[in-house]
Design a protein around this motif. Structure first.
Motif, PDB file in Angstrom:
ATOM      1  N   GLN A  96      10.218 -13.478  10.291  1.00  0.00           N
ATOM      2  CA  GLN A  96      11.460 -12.737  10.577  1.00  0.00           C
ATOM      3  C   GLN A  96      12.384 -12.726   9.365  1.00  0.00           C
ATOM      4  O   GLN A  96      12.944 -11.692   8.992  1.00  0.00           O
ATOM      5  CB  GLN A  96      12.244 -13.401  11.719  1.00  0.00           C
ATOM      6  CG  GLN A  96      11.625 -13.318  13.093  1.00  0.00           C
ATOM      7  CD  GLN A  96      12.405 -14.167  14.105  1.00  0.00           C
ATOM      8  OE1 GLN A  96      13.462 -14.711  13.796  1.00  0.00           O
ATOM      9  NE2 GLN A  96      11.875 -14.301  15.306  1.00  0.00           N
ATOM     10  N   LYS A 116      21.456  -9.624  11.712  1.00  0.00           N
ATOM     11  CA  LYS A 116      20.873  -9.610  13.058  1.00  0.00           C
ATOM     12  C   LYS A 116      21.065 -10.910  13.824  1.00  0.00           C
ATOM     13  O   LYS A 116      20.153 -11.409  14.466  1.00  0.00           O
ATOM     14  CB  LYS A 116      19.394  -9.251  12.980  1.00  0.00           C
ATOM     15  CG  LYS A 116      19.197  -7.911  12.306  1.00  0.00           C
ATOM     16  CD  LYS A 116      17.758  -7.467  12.354  1.00  0.00           C
ATOM     17  CE  LYS A 116      17.631  -6.061  11.815  1.00  0.00           C
ATOM     18  NZ  LYS A 116      17.008  -5.964  10.518  1.00  0.00           N
ATOM     19  N   ARG A 146      10.451 -13.631  24.998  1.00  0.00           N
ATOM     20  CA  ARG A 146      10.191 -13.087  23.664  1.00  0.00           C
ATOM     21  C   ARG A 146       8.975 -12.164  23.668  1.00  0.00           C
ATOM     22  O   ARG A 146       8.516 -11.741  22.615  1.00  0.00           O
ATOM     23  CB  ARG A 146       9.958 -14.230  22.682  1.00  0.00           C
ATOM     24  CG  ARG A 146      11.135 -15.191  22.598  1.00  0.00           C
ATOM     25  CD  ARG A 146      10.795 -16.405  21.773  1.00  0.00           C
ATOM     26  NE  ARG A 146      10.829 -16.154  20.346  1.00  0.00           N
ATOM     27  CZ  ARG A 146      10.277 -16.960  19.447  1.00  0.00           C
ATOM     28  NH1 ARG A 146       9.647 -18.039  19.823  1.00  0.00           N
ATOM     29  NH2 ARG A 146      10.359 -16.672  18.162  1.00  0.00           N
ATOM     30  N   THR A 158      11.158 -11.649  18.417  1.00  0.00           N
ATOM     31  CA  THR A 158      12.597 -11.688  18.174  1.00  0.00           C
ATOM     32  C   THR A 158      13.139 -12.967  18.785  1.00  0.00           C
ATOM     33  O   THR A 158      12.548 -13.540  19.694  1.00  0.00           O
ATOM     34  CB  THR A 158      13.305 -10.480  18.802  1.00  0.00           C
ATOM     35  OG1 THR A 158      12.868 -10.387  20.147  1.00  0.00           O
ATOM     36  CG2 THR A 158      12.972  -9.210  18.064  1.00  0.00           C
TER      37      THR A 158
END
Lengths: 311, 347
Positions: free
Chosen positions: B213, B161, A270, A252
């Protein structure tokens, strides 16, 4: 493989961040490379991988003596390269070849493909005497699937993929030399698949530090650092049947700023394994329990990410 | 979103079949050419594909294959001149968009079909905050007041997000990292809840962990909203992870269309086969890489017969004479190769 021809010790390269126009003052440091050590053996290809901003290109520039290190040293055959100049420096650059993956910035726009590919032979005239050089270049172009007729074109006349092939052709020109002269390569890239194909050993960088280093098998089949594992798991595998039986690790957030990297382990912000110790102690790059090769993680642990098969 | 409009409204009469079929978005025998000083480049030479709700169609091809120009024509953002539509239809809910008024097309843009681009930094306006650019759509298109539009924009940033969406509302695009900018652009394109999303190389400029992602995010949003998605890419790795169907383009034509599993297991066109064999794979050791020899054709001078014939290892005399049409091979797949049957039936 013989002994190390290049020894990199605690290499640091910081760039000052300044503010003001007339009265410049330094307000911080970009810690592009922050304590990197490794050895390069004669005749080997070392792949350096990492994402943008990890310091791999700065490392390359320091290795070639294009930049002076802030701290630490690069020793070539027992001599610190920052003291080399003239002929000695040229010999170093001939012995250690740098290949950059980026096809847009690594090809000189003023040189034709013929010149670009002929250059290695210019430096090593023994391999291809002047008369046979053009033929040699055509051969290389054909080998990588480019039209030998395009020998007089400039890089901008090629697409991105074709430029990449020019880069590969240049690496191949050198490969012949590698066998004959025991040249060493440092191959700087962000594409982990390409690195696997070309490297004997691989170093993975994150925010100015090497987090894991090992042979191709050690890194791709038995990675122990969480960042290496995440990086490998993010590479898409061109096989839809692997969709559901792949290890997926999703990081993330973004890479923190190299001006103020996190304390302790730089990857901890992370990392899913992070504990208190990670914020307090910088993990050293060393062989640890659970790892057969150097890994800079307090909790290094072998994990299979990519189901490799021989072809 | 910008207001570039195309004046060209299907210049040369009916090209497509014009039948309504209940599909969401259909491109039907589309033809586009670029009229330049050096000559006419035939960029799109009869492209047909469709996408339905909840489905991901990947359009795969090298640069110059026409995949992006097709998307620009769908969106009505083709630069005219030099680009001109010379035939075919682009139907949205059965209605040909190439014959609509500017006003009708504008209404579809954003609400019906939205698009995200490779380079988020140049797609976002650098002199307005990210929040303003998203909120603007709610104000202009939904007639909301300033406060409500801001609330909705923050909600969009949350959905893609972006951490601390509220605090990020007043940031300019350059204050975002590459991955965050891509998220902001996705938020902007999804603000008006489009039925179809066209993603043109959405992750090409990103690092691999960020690419993963963003692809996850797109897949998740698509599932939630049951959007149709057209993913334009040259990356066979990304495609294998997310696509339902794949259309392979070469020299302005679809040369193969198939279900994702069929295509990778057994390509029915030599070009697709070449593409698959030329990717370095992370999971293979000692793999021999092959390359497709030669270059894509000059679109001002496409060779007669099959446009791939000069590079094709299987080319026969017929390939230099007759253009192979895109025909069904087996079930639910099509190939534009004279020898498609042989390719599919090989063991």
């Amino acid at each position: 493989m013989s002994e190390n021809i290049l020894e990199v010790r605690d290499l640091v390269k910081h760039y000052p961040v300044t503010q003001g126009v007339v009265f410049k003052k330094t307000v911080g440091q970009v810690k592009a490379v922050d304590g990197v050590s490794f050895g390069l053996r004669a005749g080997e290809t070392l792949g350096v991988v990492g994402e943008s901003g990890c310091g791999k290109s700065t490392l390359a520039r320091v290795l070639m003596n294009l930049e002076k290190p802030t701290e630490g040293s690069v020793v070539y055959k027992g001599q610190d390269i920052s003291t080399l100049s003239g002929g000695a420096l040229r010999r170093l650059r001939r012995q250690i070849q740098l290949v950059m993956q980026d096809p847009y910035t690594s090809l000189n726009p003023r040189m034709t493909v013929g010149d670009l590919l002929g250059e290695p032979f210019e430096i090593h005239p023994e391999v291809a005497p002047k008369g046979s050089r053009r033929a040699k270049v055509r051969e290389l172009l054909d080998l990588v699937g480019l039209n030998p007729e395009h020998i007089n074109r400039y890089p901008h006349q090629f697409s991105g993929g074709q430029r990449q092939r020019i880069g590969i052709a240049r690496a191949l020109a050198l490969e012949q030399l590698q066998g004959e002269f025991g040249l060493s390569y440092v191959f700087i890239a962000h594409d982990l698949s390409v690195v696997r194909h070309l490297s004997d050993r691989v170093a993975v960088m994150y925010l100015g530090k090497i987090v894991e280093i090992g042979t191709e098998d050690e890194i791709y089949e038995r990675p122990t650092h969480p960042y290496t594992q995440a990086l490998l798991s993010a590479v898409p595998v061109p096989d839809p049947t692997q969709r559901n039986n792949k290890t997926i690790i999703r990081l993330t957030g973004d890479v923190p700023s190299p001006i103020s990297p996190p304390s302790g382990c730089r990857f901890r912000t992370r990392c899913w394994k992070a504990q208190d110790v990670c914020a307090e102690q910088v993990p050293l790059l060393e062989i640890r329990q659970g790892s057969d090769h150097p890994s800079a993680c307090h909790f290094a642990e072998k994990r299979e990410i990519v189901a490799t098969h021989e072809v | 979103m910008s207001d570039i409009l195309v004046s060209e409204q299907s210049a040369s009469g009916p090209g497509g079949s014009g039948r309504p079929s209940g599909r969401l978005l259909e491109v039907d025998d589309l033809r586009v050419e670029f009229r330049t000083r050096d000559g006419v480049a035939k960029v799109i030479n009869g492209v047909t594909y469709h996408v339905d709700a909840g489905e991901t169609l990947a359009v795969l091809g090298e640069s110059g294959s026409g995949k992006s120009v097709t998307a620009q024509t769908i969106m009505g953002i083709l630069d005219t001149p030099p680009g001109f539509v010379t035939g075919g239809q682009v139907r949205f809910h059965g209605k040909d968009m190439l014959r609509m008024s500017d006003e009708e097309r504008r209404r579809i843009r954003g609400e019906g079909i939205a698009m995200i681009f490779q380079d988020a930094l140049s797609a976002l306006n650098p002199v307005f905050t990210v929040g303003f650019q998203i909120a603007e759509q709610f104000r202009v298109r939904r007639g909301m007041g300033r406060a409500e539009a801001k609330k909705r924009a923050i909600d969009m940033l949350d959905q893609v997000k972006i951490p601390n969406a509220k605090g990020r509302f007043n940031n300019y695009p350059h204050q975002f990292s590459g991955g965050m900018r891509q998220r902001a652009m996705i938020a902007m394109s999804l603000a008006l809840d489009p039925e179809v999303l066209i993603a043109d190389e959405p992750t090409t400029a990103l690092d691999v962990t960020v690419q993963a992602q963003i692809m996850d995010l797109l897949a998740e949003l698509q599932r939630e909203r049951q959007m149709g998605m057209i993913l334009i890419t040259h990356d066979l790795g990304v495609v294998a992870d997310v696509a339902d169907r794949i259309a392979v383009m070469y020299a302005g034509r679809i040369v193969e269309e198939a279900d994702v599993y069929d295509l990778y297991a057994k390509p029915a066109h030599p070009y697709t086969m070449g593409l698959i064999e030329s990717i370095p794979r992370l999971d293979e050791k000692g793999q021999q890489l092959r390359t497709i020899k030669g270059l894509p054709p000059n679109l001002m001078n496409i060779p007669p017969g099959c446009p791939f014939n000069p590079r094709c290892p299987m080319a026969q005399p017929v390939c230099r004479e007759t253009i192979p049409p895109l025909l069904q091979v087996g079930n639910a797949r099509a190939s534009a190769c004279h020898f498609a049957e042989e390719l599919v039936n090989r063991v």
